[in-house]
Design a protein around this motif. Structure first.
Motif, short mmCIF file in Angstrom:
data_model
loop_
_atom_site.label_atom_id
_atom_site.label_comp_id
_atom_site.label_asym_id
_atom_site.label_seq_id
_atom_site.Cartn_x
_atom_site.Cartn_y
_atom_site.Cartn_z
N PHE A 125 0.87 -1.32 0.03
CA PHE A 125 0.09 0.20 -0.02
C PHE A 125 0.80 1.44 0.09
O PHE A 125 2.15 1.18 0.50
N PRO A 126 0.37 2.43 -0.50
CA PRO A 126 1.24 3.64 -0.35
C PRO A 126 1.35 4.25 1.00
O PRO A 126 0.55 4.11 2.00
N TYR A 127 2.40 4.55 0.99
CA TYR A 127 2.94 5.52 2.11
C TYR A 127 3.74 6.41 1.90
O TYR A 127 4.65 6.44 1.10
N GLN A 128 3.80 7.64 2.66
CA GLN A 128 4.76 8.79 2.72
C GLN A 128 5.17 9.26 4.07
O GLN A 128 4.26 9.37 4.90
N PRO A 140 7.96 9.34 -0.63
CA PRO A 140 7.41 8.05 -0.87
C PRO A 140 8.24 6.86 -0.12
O PRO A 140 9.44 6.85 -0.64
N LEU A 141 7.82 6.11 0.68
CA LEU A 141 8.66 5.19 1.17
C LEU A 141 7.50 3.76 1.47
O LEU A 141 6.53 3.73 0.91
N VAL A 142 8.09 2.90 1.70
CA VAL A 142 7.36 1.54 1.54
C VAL A 142 7.37 1.08 3.29
O VAL A 142 8.29 1.04 3.88
N ILE A 143 6.11 0.47 3.85
CA ILE A 143 6.27 0.09 5.10
C ILE A 143 6.53 -1.48 5.07
O ILE A 143 6.01 -2.31 4.28
N MET A 144 7.59 -1.75 6.02
CA MET A 144 7.71 -3.24 6.10
C MET A 144 7.28 -3.71 7.52
O MET A 144 7.43 -2.77 8.25
N SER A 145 6.74 -4.88 7.52
CA SER A 145 6.41 -5.04 8.83
C SER A 145 6.78 -6.55 9.48
O SER A 145 6.92 -7.45 8.69
N TYR A 146 6.77 -6.75 10.94
CA TYR A 146 7.22 -8.03 11.24
C TYR A 146 6.30 -8.41 12.47
O TYR A 146 5.70 -7.61 13.16
N PRO A 147 5.68 -9.49 12.66
CA PRO A 147 6.20 -10.83 12.20
C PRO A 147 5.37 -11.24 10.68
O PRO A 147 5.77 -11.97 9.89
N GLY A 148 4.36 -10.38 10.19
CA GLY A 148 3.52 -10.68 9.15
C GLY A 148 3.20 -9.41 8.55
O GLY A 148 3.62 -8.35 9.01
N SER A 149 2.56 -9.52 7.31
CA SER A 149 2.28 -8.40 6.55
C SER A 149 0.99 -7.67 7.30
O SER A 149 0.54 -8.05 8.32
N VAL A 150 0.95 -6.38 7.07
CA VAL A 150 -0.44 -5.61 7.49
C VAL A 150 -1.07 -5.09 6.23
O VAL A 150 -0.40 -4.65 5.45
N SER A 151 -2.49 -4.87 6.35
CA SER A 151 -3.19 -4.25 5.47
C SER A 151 -3.10 -2.69 5.73
O SER A 151 -2.64 -2.24 6.95
N GLU A 152 -3.50 -1.88 4.74
CA GLU A 152 -3.41 -0.57 4.86
C GLU A 152 -4.38 -0.16 5.95
O GLU A 152 -4.00 0.64 6.91
N GLU A 153 -5.66 -0.78 6.22
CA GLU A 153 -6.50 -0.73 7.38
C GLU A 153 -5.81 -0.92 8.64
O GLU A 153 -5.91 -0.29 9.47
N GLU A 154 -5.24 -2.28 8.67
CA GLU A 154 -4.44 -2.38 9.93
C GLU A 154 -3.25 -1.48 10.36
O GLU A 154 -2.99 -1.07 11.52
N PHE A 155 -2.73 -0.89 9.35
CA PHE A 155 -1.60 -0.04 9.68
C PHE A 155 -1.99 1.56 9.93
O PHE A 155 -1.36 2.19 10.56
N ALA A 156 -3.42 1.84 9.48
CA ALA A 156 -3.77 3.08 9.82
C ALA A 156 -3.55 3.62 11.05
O ALA A 156 -3.26 4.86 11.42
#
Length: 171
Positions: A125-128, A140-156
């Motif tokens: 998903f897009p992130y700045q 403009p950057l990219v979000i990386m997450s551990y231990p699993g991926s996150v959706s844009e809604e989870e990241f909000a």
């Protein structure tokens, strides 16, 4: 010079060497973060006391955010960074978030691969990142997450905390 300021000078020297200007605050801005109870510097030294690597992290109730992570130039490729990050990942619960540059060249692709080998997920998903200096634009950057991926809604909600606490801005 106070011991904290001396340690910070060592960290800032590595930070200044490893990160472009738009991805870090100036010296005074970075130093001021040490007053924030959510912000921590984790240092890795050798037996002689030389600073090998550092990690600048924000620890919040629901997630941890690694803002800066770098190994001193002469020690890169030695496994220090991998070991340091693995230790950090074992220490807490909840997601760990970090920002990376999009895969535009060999260096950025290698950096993403490094984090993926440690179990981080590349989120599409897009992130700045908000500007850290007057006159700079959003980055403009990219979000990386551990231990699993996150959706844009989870990241909000994490993004909201980051924007308010880390970047002192609102969308």
């Amino acid at each position: 010079m106070t011991p904290i300021k001396k340690k910070f000078d060592e960290v800032f020297a590595i930070m200044d060497e490893a990160f472009p200007n738009e991805e870090m605050r100036g010296y005074e801005g970075q130093l001021a973060l040490l007053e924030n109870p959510h912000y921590w510097l984790r240092l890795k030294r050798d037996e002689m006391g030389r600073l090998l690597a550092f990690m600048a992290v924000w620890e919040f109730d629901s997630f941890r955010y690694v803002e800066h992570f770098a190994v001193s130039k002469q020690y890169r490729g030695s496994g220090i960074g991998e070991k340091m990050m693995k230790e950090y990942l074992k220490e807490g619960s909840g997601p760990v978030i970090l920002e990376v540059e999009p895969p535009q060249n060999e260096i950025t692709r290698r950096r993403i691969g490094f984090y993926q080998r440690l179990g981080f997920q590349y989120n599409e998903f897009p992130y700045q990142q908000p500007p850290l200096h007057k006159g700079n634009g959003w980055l403009p950057l990219v979000i990386m997450s551990y231990p699993g991926s996150v959706s844009e809604e989870e990241f909000a909600p994490m993004k909201q905390v980051m924007y308010q606490e880390v970047y002192k801005t609102r969308e």
